[in-house]
Design a protein around this motif. Structure first.
Motif, PDB file in Angstrom:
ATOM      1  N   LEU A  30      14.305  61.760  73.000  1.00 22.55           N
ATOM      2  CA  LEU A  30      14.171  61.888  74.453  1.00 22.55           C
ATOM      3  C   LEU A  30      15.363  61.231  75.153  1.00 22.55           C
ATOM      4  O   LEU A  30      16.058  60.391  74.568  1.00 22.55           O
ATOM      5  CB  LEU A  30      12.864  61.212  74.899  1.00 22.55           C
ATOM      6  N   PRO A  31      15.579  61.574  76.425  1.00 25.32           N
ATOM      7  CA  PRO A  31      16.685  60.966  77.185  1.00 25.32           C
ATOM      8  C   PRO A  31      16.359  59.539  77.601  1.00 25.32           C
ATOM      9  O   PRO A  31      16.323  59.208  78.791  1.00 25.32           O
ATOM     10  CB  PRO A  31      16.847  61.913  78.371  1.00 25.32           C
ATOM     11  N   ILE A  32      16.079  58.703  76.624  1.00 29.32           N
ATOM     12  CA  ILE A  32      15.704  57.310  76.872  1.00 29.32           C
ATOM     13  C   ILE A  32      16.682  56.422  76.120  1.00 29.32           C
ATOM     14  O   ILE A  32      16.932  56.625  74.938  1.00 29.32           O
ATOM     15  CB  ILE A  32      14.260  57.023  76.401  1.00 29.32           C
ATOM     16  N   ARG A  33      17.186  55.426  76.806  1.00 29.01           N
ATOM     17  CA  ARG A  33      18.102  54.462  76.181  1.00 29.01           C
ATOM     18  C   ARG A  33      17.302  53.249  75.730  1.00 29.01           C
ATOM     19  O   ARG A  33      16.785  52.494  76.542  1.00 29.01           O
ATOM     20  CB  ARG A  33      19.167  54.042  77.193  1.00 29.01           C
ATOM     21  N   LEU A  34      17.154  53.118  74.410  1.00 29.07           N
ATOM     22  CA  LEU A  34      16.360  52.038  73.838  1.00 29.07           C
ATOM     23  C   LEU A  34      17.248  50.798  73.752  1.00 29.07           C
ATOM     24  O   LEU A  34      18.116  50.692  72.891  1.00 29.07           O
ATOM     25  CB  LEU A  34      15.853  52.440  72.453  1.00 29.07           C
ATOM     26  N   ILE A  35      17.053  49.846  74.655  1.00 31.30           N
ATOM     27  CA  ILE A  35      17.983  48.720  74.771  1.00 31.30           C
ATOM     28  C   ILE A  35      17.684  47.606  73.781  1.00 31.30           C
ATOM     29  O   ILE A  35      18.535  46.752  73.548  1.00 31.30           O
ATOM     30  CB  ILE A  35      17.980  48.160  76.205  1.00 31.30           C
ATOM     31  N   GLY A  36      16.506  47.576  73.188  1.00 34.06           N
ATOM     32  CA  GLY A  36      16.215  46.538  72.208  1.00 34.06           C
ATOM     33  C   GLY A  36      14.744  46.184  72.180  1.00 34.06           C
ATOM     34  O   GLY A  36      13.896  46.925  72.670  1.00 34.06           O
ATOM     35  N   THR A  37      14.462  45.031  71.592  1.00 35.81           N
ATOM     36  CA  THR A  37      13.087  44.600  71.404  1.00 35.81           C
ATOM     37  C   THR A  37      12.935  43.145  71.800  1.00 35.81           C
ATOM     38  O   THR A  37      13.874  42.350  71.703  1.00 35.81           O
ATOM     39  CB  THR A  37      12.637  44.787  69.945  1.00 35.81           C
ATOM     40  N   VAL A  38      11.724  42.808  72.262  1.00 35.83           N
ATOM     41  CA  VAL A  38      11.342  41.429  72.541  1.00 35.83           C
ATOM     42  C   VAL A  38      10.270  41.059  71.529  1.00 35.83           C
ATOM     43  O   VAL A  38       9.244  41.746  71.423  1.00 35.83           O
ATOM     44  CB  VAL A  38      10.819  41.267  73.980  1.00 35.83           C
ATOM     45  N   LEU A  39      10.501  40.007  70.761  1.00 33.54           N
ATOM     46  CA  LEU A  39       9.560  39.559  69.745  1.00 33.54           C
ATOM     47  C   LEU A  39       8.596  38.569  70.375  1.00 33.54           C
ATOM     48  O   LEU A  39       9.013  37.563  70.948  1.00 33.54           O
ATOM     49  CB  LEU A  39      10.305  38.930  68.565  1.00 33.54           C
ATOM     50  N   ASN A  40       7.318  38.830  70.246  1.00 32.90           N
ATOM     51  CA  ASN A  40       6.281  38.057  70.930  1.00 32.90           C
ATOM     52  C   ASN A  40       5.401  37.341  69.915  1.00 32.90           C
ATOM     53  O   ASN A  40       5.203  37.814  68.790  1.00 32.90           O
ATOM     54  CB  ASN A  40       5.434  38.997  71.810  1.00 32.90           C
ATOM     55  N   GLY A  41       4.844  36.214  70.346  1.00 33.77           N
ATOM     56  CA  GLY A  41       3.905  35.460  69.517  1.00 33.77           C
ATOM     57  C   GLY A  41       4.559  34.887  68.277  1.00 33.77           C
ATOM     58  O   GLY A  41       3.962  34.891  67.203  1.00 33.77           O
ATOM     59  N   ILE A  42       5.772  34.374  68.415  1.00 33.21           N
ATOM     60  CA  ILE A  42       6.555  33.921  67.274  1.00 33.21           C
ATOM     61  C   ILE A  42       6.421  32.410  67.130  1.00 33.21           C
ATOM     62  O   ILE A  42       6.539  31.662  68.097  1.00 33.21           O
ATOM     63  CB  ILE A  42       8.036  34.300  67.437  1.00 33.21           C
ATOM     64  N   SER A  43       6.181  31.984  65.894  1.00 29.51           N
ATOM     65  CA  SER A  43       6.222  30.557  65.582  1.00 29.51           C
ATOM     66  C   SER A  43       7.670  30.202  65.270  1.00 29.51           C
ATOM     67  O   SER A  43       8.258  30.735  64.328  1.00 29.51           O
ATOM     68  CB  SER A  43       5.318  30.251  64.384  1.00 29.51           C
ATOM     69  N   LEU A  44       8.267  29.322  66.055  1.00 31.13           N
ATOM     70  CA  LEU A  44       9.696  29.030  65.948  1.00 31.13           C
ATOM     71  C   LEU A  44       9.985  28.137  64.755  1.00 31.13           C
ATOM     72  O   LEU A  44      10.370  26.960  64.875  1.00 31.13           O
ATOM     73  CB  LEU A  44      10.195  28.390  67.246  1.00 31.13           C
ATOM     74  N   SER A  45       9.802  28.720  63.578  1.00 33.32           N
ATOM     75  CA  SER A  45      10.090  28.016  62.331  1.00 33.32           C
ATOM     76  C   SER A  45      10.557  29.058  61.324  1.00 33.32           C
ATOM     77  O   SER A  45      10.435  30.259  61.557  1.00 33.32           O
ATOM     78  CB  SER A  45       8.840  27.288  61.809  1.00 33.32           C
TER      79      SER A  45
END
Length: 814
Positions: free
Chosen positions: A757-772
């Motif tokens: 589709l004519p959609i520009r997929l700019i990236g992803t946001v990672l949610n609920g991440i344990s910062l380890s």
């Protein structure tokens, strides 16, 4: 559409631009480079998998250790006996210095082990020590002192029961009687036993249990239990088992049998070798005589015929071929040179005739035959006359006009000369062709003579070689035959016993620690392998490289777990605020420059936290001073109106069906003056169809002129076509992936549709991440956060969608 990168560089025309004055960044445009190739699993991913399944690994390790300890209780002590045998393979024929000529060693050192493991050595040991018989109790061994078997042996487990003066032989676990009789008589003849123990040996015994196997099976077991190790000229033997005395006697008898077998084999080898060499010598002597006679007859027949001889040129230092060969190649070279000259002259003549141009002296003299052949004097004379007339004509033409009689006369003479040159050249070519034919005839004659020489030369060489080989073979066989006769009279054994086996008093190895450690190691390895396997087969999103390598997405930011027990309220609020600042920056500079930011926030499935990300990203943009519009595009279950305390109707649905105007659906928020919310509106069954109408992209286009940032919270990609329609309207899309929740296969399938589709997929946001683990570097230094002056109170709000509760943290900074 290809998935775009997200380099955080601003443009001068962007509504939200903290680096507006930088001329270099003003011309920035997002990269269209393809995502990097997958780098494969990383070490950090494996470490994270082991940490996630650590209790499974610990449990398997404990179970393995317990199992290893239990197994040690059933292992009998193990003894080891050793013996050493010396190997001497340097006989008289192989360079030894032991005195008289002797036969070389029986075999190479590496082959002695093979002889040691043969049945010829093992079977006599098994038979003499009755190793095919294993009593259940060592105290009963004396009863089987004279036990032997015959060809009709039936192996198995047996029990001899003594009842007074009567015995009964019972076989197997069923206890069937196989033989019976008076004590002292032969026992088990029908089972292949040759056994008649004296009656006094059976006194006091009620039963004797034993196991019998075939002697060949016992030999196989004995061979497998022996460990030979070669150390230079010595062969060290080790035998391991449970009965130390029996092991020592078995190994000593084995080495004795090995020495006897090696001596017998060598004696037989020497005798046979001497006999064979004598026969081969006589045969080769006859073959030598026949070869000499054949060479003599051939030379007599061909002595008058020409042959190939080498002739010395300078004092025997340089050699050349015979005169016949030299003559042939000389004529061959002359013929080839003559053919080239004829071809070149003919080409000149043909070119002159075809172009009607005169032949020049330089062209004709460029051919070698014209310069060196005296027969070419006529053609050279004609060319000289032509040149002379050309010079005369030019002189006359300089003094008189073309109609002058002198000019006409000189022109006629020149034409006659030019006519003569081709005739002379054709005549000379004819002479060369005659000479060429004569050379070819001589070459053919000489070639015929040369062709007759090689067969005679080869035949003579074959006969000479046959005589030489026959003579060398005879001399070699004659010498070996004499040496074999001497070696036969002085044969000694190549092996001898150096150290005999002695029964040890204590076990040589304690296998209990090895078994326990081995069981622990094996169970630990199994647990690690199982943890890695479970991680590899896990369909949920958990690792950053699954987003970058597997899905081809660039990470815009990582949102940590909100509300955990490990962080305080102020510290967590600061971390979340800094996280969304980073996401805001990456989203801004991942989209097209020079226009308002319009982006759709979605996720592969429900419960991924897309509404949380949309809400807080909108708040972050509003905090930065951008006029921000948050559209609740989830017309199926959207509840952003509750999150921000605005009216739920009218909303997007009412605008799309034409029952509400834009001003009616825009709801200001009390939390921030720069943030406006457009609720989803009334929920209707046909509401998704409204997203396919032209009013949606028109709405986004119109609002982008009034707002700096438009963020659309859409339904999940797996809910239907809603997210695709909203993404097409905004032109940009960011995908939320939640650790432990998002289905990677679902995400990959839906992102494949987005790519079409004519959609520009700019990236992803990672949610609920344990910062380890792999995510430890996505965290921030808490002691380096921005602070207000003393007494200033700041309130950080974390907006939540339907997936998470509202969190409000008051932070007082000093």
């Amino acid at each position: 559409m290809s998935r775009s990168t997200n380099h955080p560089v601003p443009t001068s025309n962007a509504p939200v631009d903290s680096l507006e004055g930088d001329p270099e960044l003003a011309n920035w445009s997002p990269s269209n480079e393809a995502p990097p190739a997958p780098a494969g699993p990383k070490l950090q991913r494996y470490i994270s998998a082991l940490n996630r399944f650590k209790w499974l690994i610990i449990l398997l390790t404990v179970v393995g250790g317990v199992a290893g300890y239990i197994s040690t209780q059933f292992i009998e002590p193990e003894f080891s006996v050793n013996a050493t045998v010396a190997m001497d393979i340097n006989g008289g024929l192989s360079g030894g210095t032991r005195g008289p000529i002797q036969e070389a060693g029986l075999m190479e050192r590496g082959s002695w082990i093979s002889l040691l493991r043969t049945y010829a050595v093992a079977d006599p040991v098994v038979s003499r020590l009755s190793l095919f018989l294993v009593p259940k109790r060592d105290a009963d061994s004396v009863v089987f002192r004279d036990f032997q078997v015959n060809q009709g042996l039936r192996p198995g487990e047996y029990t001899l029961k003594i009842e007074g003066k009567i015995f009964k032989l019972v076989g197997g676990s069923a206890g069937f009687a196989l033989d019976s009789g008076a004590v002292g008589d032969s026992i088990g003849r029908n089972r292949g036993f040759l056994w008649a123990p004296p009656a006094q040996l059976l006194i006091g015994r009620k039963s004797v249990s034993f196991n019998v196997q075939t002697p060949r099976e016992a030999s196989n077991q004995l061979i497998r239990s022996l460990t030979p190790q070669q150390d230079g000229p010595y062969l060290k033997l080790t035998l391991v088992g449970q009965n130390a005395a029996r092991l020592a006697s078995t190994l000593n008898l084995w080495t004795e049998q090995f020495v006897a077998e090696a001596t017998g084999l060598k004696k037989m080898k020497v005798t046979q070798l001497a006999k064979i060499l004598n026969g081969q010598r006589d045969y080769q002597q006859q073959a030598l005589s026949e070869a000499e006679n054949a060479l003599q007859d051939f030379r007599v027949k061909t002595v008058t015929q020409p042959n190939e001889r080498e002739v010395a040129i300078s004092g025997g230092l340089e050699m050349t071929n015979s005169g016949v060969i030299n003559n042939y190649f000389t004529q061959k070279l002359q013929s080839e040179a003559l053919k080239r000259d004829v071809a070149n002259l003919q080409k000149l003549l043909d070119a002159s005739v075809a172009t009607k141009s005169p032949l020049t002296l330089e062209a004709v003299l460029s051919v070698g035959a014209v310069n060196m052949d005296p027969a070419a004097s006529r053609i050279k004379q004609a060319l000289d006359e032509q040149t002379m007339h050309e010079i005369s004509l030019r002189k006359v033409q300089e003094a008189y006009p073309d109609i002058n009689p002198k000019v006409i006369q000189e022109q006629g003479l020149l034409n006659d000369a030019r006519t003569r040159v081709p005739r002379e050249l054709a005549a000379y070519i004819a002479q060369l062709r005659i000479k060429e034919a004569a050379l070819d005839s001589g070459i053919n004659t000489t070639g015929a003579e040369l062709k007759a020489i090689p067969p005679r030369t080869i035949e003579e060489a074959k006969r000479k070689r046959a005589v030489t080989e026959a003579e060398a073979m005879f001399q070699s066989l004659d010498g070996k035959a004499h040496e074999a006769q001497l070696a036969e009279a002085s044969t000694i054994s190549d092996v001898s016993i150096v150290d005999t086996a002695v029964a040890p008093l204590n076990p040589t190895r304690n296998t209990a620690p090895v078994l326990i450690l081995g069981a622990i190691g094996a169970s630990l390895a199994l647990g690690i392998l199982l943890a890695v396997l479970l991680d590899q087969t896990d369909k949920r999103f958990r690792h950053p490289e699954q987003a970058t390598d597997d899905l081809g997405l660039y990470i815009l930011g990582v949102v940590p777990v909100i509300g955990g027990k490990r962080r305080g309220g102020a510290e967590q609020a600061a971390l979340v605020v800094e996280t969304f600042r980073t996401i805001r920056m990456n989203v801004r500079y991942a989209t097209e420059a020079g226009r308002s930011l319009t982006v759709t926030i979605t996720s592969p499935g429900p419960n991924d936290g897309k509404s949380l990300i949309s809400s807080n990203l909108a708040l972050s943009f509003a905090e930065s001073g951008a006029r921000t519009l948050l559209i609740d595009g989830d017309i199926r279950r959207g509840e952003l109106s509750k999150t921000f305390g605005t009216k739920s109707k009218p909303g997007l649905v009412e605008y799309l069906d034409g029952t509400a105007l834009i001003a009616e659906v825009l709801q200001p928020t009390a939390s921030h003056p720069n943030l406006t919310v457009m609720p989803a509106g009334a929920r209707r069954r046909r509401a998704p169809e409204l997203l396919a109408t032209p009013r949606l992209p028109q709405l986004v286009s119109q609002l982008s002129k009034e707002f700096d940032v438009i963020i659309v919270d859409s339904p999940p990609l797996g809910a239907g076509f809603d997210a695709f329609a909203l993404g097409t309207a905004t032109g940009n899309m960011a995908v939320v992936l939640r650790a432990g929740i998002t289905d990677r296969k679902m995400a990959k399938a839906k992102l494949a549709t987005v790519d079409q589709l004519p959609i520009r997929l700019i990236g992803t946001v990672l949610n609920g991440i344990s910062l380890s683990g792999a995510y430890q570097y996505y965290s921030y230094y808490q002691d380096y956060q921005a602070e207000d002056e003393a007494g200033v109170t700041q309130t950080a709000r974390i907006a939540s969608g339907s997936e998470r509760p509202n969190v409000e943290v008051s932070v007082e900074e000093h």
